[in-house]
Write a protein that holds these residues in place. Structure first.
Motif, mmCIF file in Angstrom:
data_model
loop_
_atom_site.group_PDB
_atom_site.id
_atom_site.type_symbol
_atom_site.label_atom_id
_atom_site.label_comp_id
_atom_site.label_asym_id
_atom_site.label_seq_id
_atom_site.Cartn_x
_atom_site.Cartn_y
_atom_site.Cartn_z
ATOM 1 N N TYR A 61 -1.807 3.054 4.257
ATOM 2 C CA TYR A 61 -1.664 2.487 4.911
ATOM 3 C C TYR A 61 -1.348 2.649 7.005
ATOM 4 C CZ TYR A 61 1.560 -0.656 8.197
ATOM 5 O OH TYR A 61 1.537 -1.609 9.456
ATOM 6 N N ASP A 62 -0.971 4.443 6.234
ATOM 7 C CA ASP A 62 -1.021 4.784 8.163
ATOM 8 C C ASP A 62 -2.464 5.310 8.569
ATOM 9 O OD1 ASP A 62 1.428 5.164 7.614
ATOM 10 O OD2 ASP A 62 1.697 7.114 7.097
ATOM 11 N N GLN A 63 -4.271 5.238 7.481
ATOM 12 C CA GLN A 63 -5.110 5.432 7.860
ATOM 13 C C GLN A 63 -5.829 3.498 8.313
ATOM 14 O OE1 GLN A 63 -7.733 6.008 4.769
ATOM 15 N NE2 GLN A 63 -5.985 7.088 3.974
ATOM 16 N N LEU A 64 -5.164 2.689 8.566
ATOM 17 C CA LEU A 64 -5.398 1.082 8.758
ATOM 18 C C LEU A 64 -4.792 1.525 10.459
ATOM 19 C CD1 LEU A 64 -4.087 -0.631 5.862
ATOM 20 C CD2 LEU A 64 -6.666 0.495 5.909
ATOM 21 N N LEU A 122 0.972 -1.550 -0.100
ATOM 22 C CA LEU A 122 -0.204 0.107 -0.043
ATOM 23 C C LEU A 122 0.934 1.058 0.329
ATOM 24 C CD1 LEU A 122 -2.508 -1.323 2.664
ATOM 25 C CD2 LEU A 122 -3.206 -1.453 0.284
ATOM 26 N N GLU A 123 0.012 2.226 -0.469
ATOM 27 C CA GLU A 123 0.667 3.612 -0.496
ATOM 28 C C GLU A 123 0.891 4.259 1.119
ATOM 29 O OE1 GLU A 123 -0.768 5.697 -3.618
ATOM 30 O OE2 GLU A 123 -2.323 5.696 -2.517
ATOM 31 N N PRO A 124 1.876 4.862 2.030
ATOM 32 C CA PRO A 124 2.067 5.015 2.975
ATOM 33 C C PRO A 124 0.630 6.139 4.017
ATOM 34 C CG PRO A 124 4.840 5.461 1.631
ATOM 35 C CD PRO A 124 2.770 5.236 1.149
ATOM 36 N N THR A 140 -12.832 2.658 2.736
ATOM 37 C CA THR A 140 -12.686 3.428 3.405
ATOM 38 C C THR A 140 -13.032 4.752 2.311
ATOM 39 O OG1 THR A 140 -11.102 4.951 4.625
ATOM 40 C CG2 THR A 140 -12.132 3.084 5.508
ATOM 41 N N LYS A 141 -14.091 5.844 2.561
ATOM 42 C CA LYS A 141 -14.203 6.481 1.152
ATOM 43 C C LYS A 141 -13.036 7.521 1.723
ATOM 44 C CE LYS A 141 -19.042 6.883 1.123
ATOM 45 N NZ LYS A 141 -18.989 6.277 -0.451
ATOM 46 N N ARG A 142 -12.150 7.009 2.606
ATOM 47 C CA ARG A 142 -10.919 8.083 2.675
ATOM 48 C C ARG A 142 -9.372 7.543 1.969
ATOM 49 N NH1 ARG A 142 -9.392 8.468 8.605
ATOM 50 N NH2 ARG A 142 -7.764 8.174 8.468
ATOM 51 N N GLY A 183 8.345 -10.641 -0.478
ATOM 52 C CA GLY A 183 9.260 -9.060 -1.169
ATOM 53 C C GLY A 183 8.376 -8.045 -0.288
ATOM 54 N N LEU A 184 8.539 -8.528 1.141
ATOM 55 C CA LEU A 184 8.117 -7.784 2.356
ATOM 56 C C LEU A 184 8.162 -6.794 1.866
ATOM 57 C CD1 LEU A 184 6.058 -8.105 4.598
ATOM 58 C CD2 LEU A 184 7.593 -8.920 5.906
ATOM 59 N N THR A 185 7.145 -5.363 2.302
ATOM 60 C CA THR A 185 7.852 -3.902 2.845
ATOM 61 C C THR A 185 7.228 -3.251 3.750
ATOM 62 O OG1 THR A 185 6.209 -2.843 1.761
ATOM 63 C CG2 THR A 185 7.306 -3.844 -0.020
ATOM 64 N N ASP A 186 7.970 -2.114 4.074
ATOM 65 C CA ASP A 186 7.315 -1.800 5.484
ATOM 66 C C ASP A 186 5.665 -1.449 5.239
ATOM 67 O OD1 ASP A 186 9.951 -1.382 6.176
ATOM 68 O OD2 ASP A 186 9.766 1.041 5.842
ATOM 69 N N THR A 187 5.049 -1.514 4.482
ATOM 70 C CA THR A 187 4.122 -0.624 3.732
ATOM 71 C C THR A 187 2.787 -1.668 3.127
ATOM 72 O OG1 THR A 187 4.040 0.750 1.874
ATOM 73 C CG2 THR A 187 3.675 1.437 3.620
ATOM 74 N N SER A 188 3.394 -3.067 3.583
ATOM 75 C CA SER A 188 2.961 -4.371 3.525
ATOM 76 C C SER A 188 1.305 -4.865 3.702
ATOM 77 C CB SER A 188 4.107 -6.018 3.066
ATOM 78 O OG SER A 188 4.913 -5.381 2.390
#
Length: 188
Positions: A128-131, A123-125, A161-163, A147-152
């Motif tokens: 990701y921060d909204q979750l 996901l985009e940072p 969500t709408k946001r 391929g794990l990343t910080d936003t996986s």
């Protein structure tokens, strides 16, 4: 031959055996237990054995697509950032459900039971921060993801969500699949 061993009476055991052989589910009811109720320890099987737990079945293809222009826009891209498909979602749909509904190649081998990492998305940072933070079970499965990343995250655990309107979910270049290599997800 099916053998019933429990605290059930002979008549009750015959009834259970007949139900099982006929392909029906057998449950220890008060009538089968001679008028008494089974205890939590006995479960449906009697004598200290626990019954099987059941959970809701996830059915692929059950989403209701929103009217064009009214849903939350979600873009699925490949690992190079090339657009695979733009879709519209209803609030509350998971990324895995969306991918299956719109024929995006996101597997989900465990059918959203958090027992694999084949629905891994990046996901985009800002999204990701909204979750909420991933659960321990999700983190355990993400540790197995290719391929794990910080936003996986696991796509089955991300609810739209709408946001999140205009979000991008990037698919990794590969997955670790305990199923058959090359298998494509299909609706049931």
């Amino acid at each position: 031959m099916l053998r019933i061993t429990s605290s059930l009476s002979t008549t009750a055991a015959s009834a259970v055996r007949g139900a099982v052989l006929a392909g029906r589910r057998a449950v220890a009811t008060p009538a089968l237990l001679g008028g008494r109720r089974s205890t939590a320890r006995e479960g449906a099987c009697g004598k200290g054995r626990r019954g099987f737990a059941r959970s809701a079945v996830l059915q692929h293809g059950h989403l209701t697509r929103p009217e064009p222009g009214t849903g939350v826009k979600v873009d699925f891209t490949d690992h190079k950032g090339q657009l695979i498909k733009s879709v519209e979602a209803n609030e509350g749909d998971s990324l895995l459900e969306l991918a299956h509904e719109h024929d995006v190649d996101l597997e989900g081998a465990c059918e959203a039971s958090v027992a694999c990492s084949t629905c891994h998305v990046i996901l985009e940072p800002n999204v990701y921060d909204q979750l909420e933070e991933p659960s321990d079970d999700e983190n355990d499965m993400l540790d197995l993801a290719f391929g794990l990343t910080d936003t996986s995250r696991l796509g089955c655990q991300v609810r739209v969500t709408k946001r999140m309107d205009g979000m991008t979910a990037k698919l990794p270049s590969a997955t670790r699949n305990m199923f058959v290599d090359g298998a494509k997800p299909q609706r049931h």
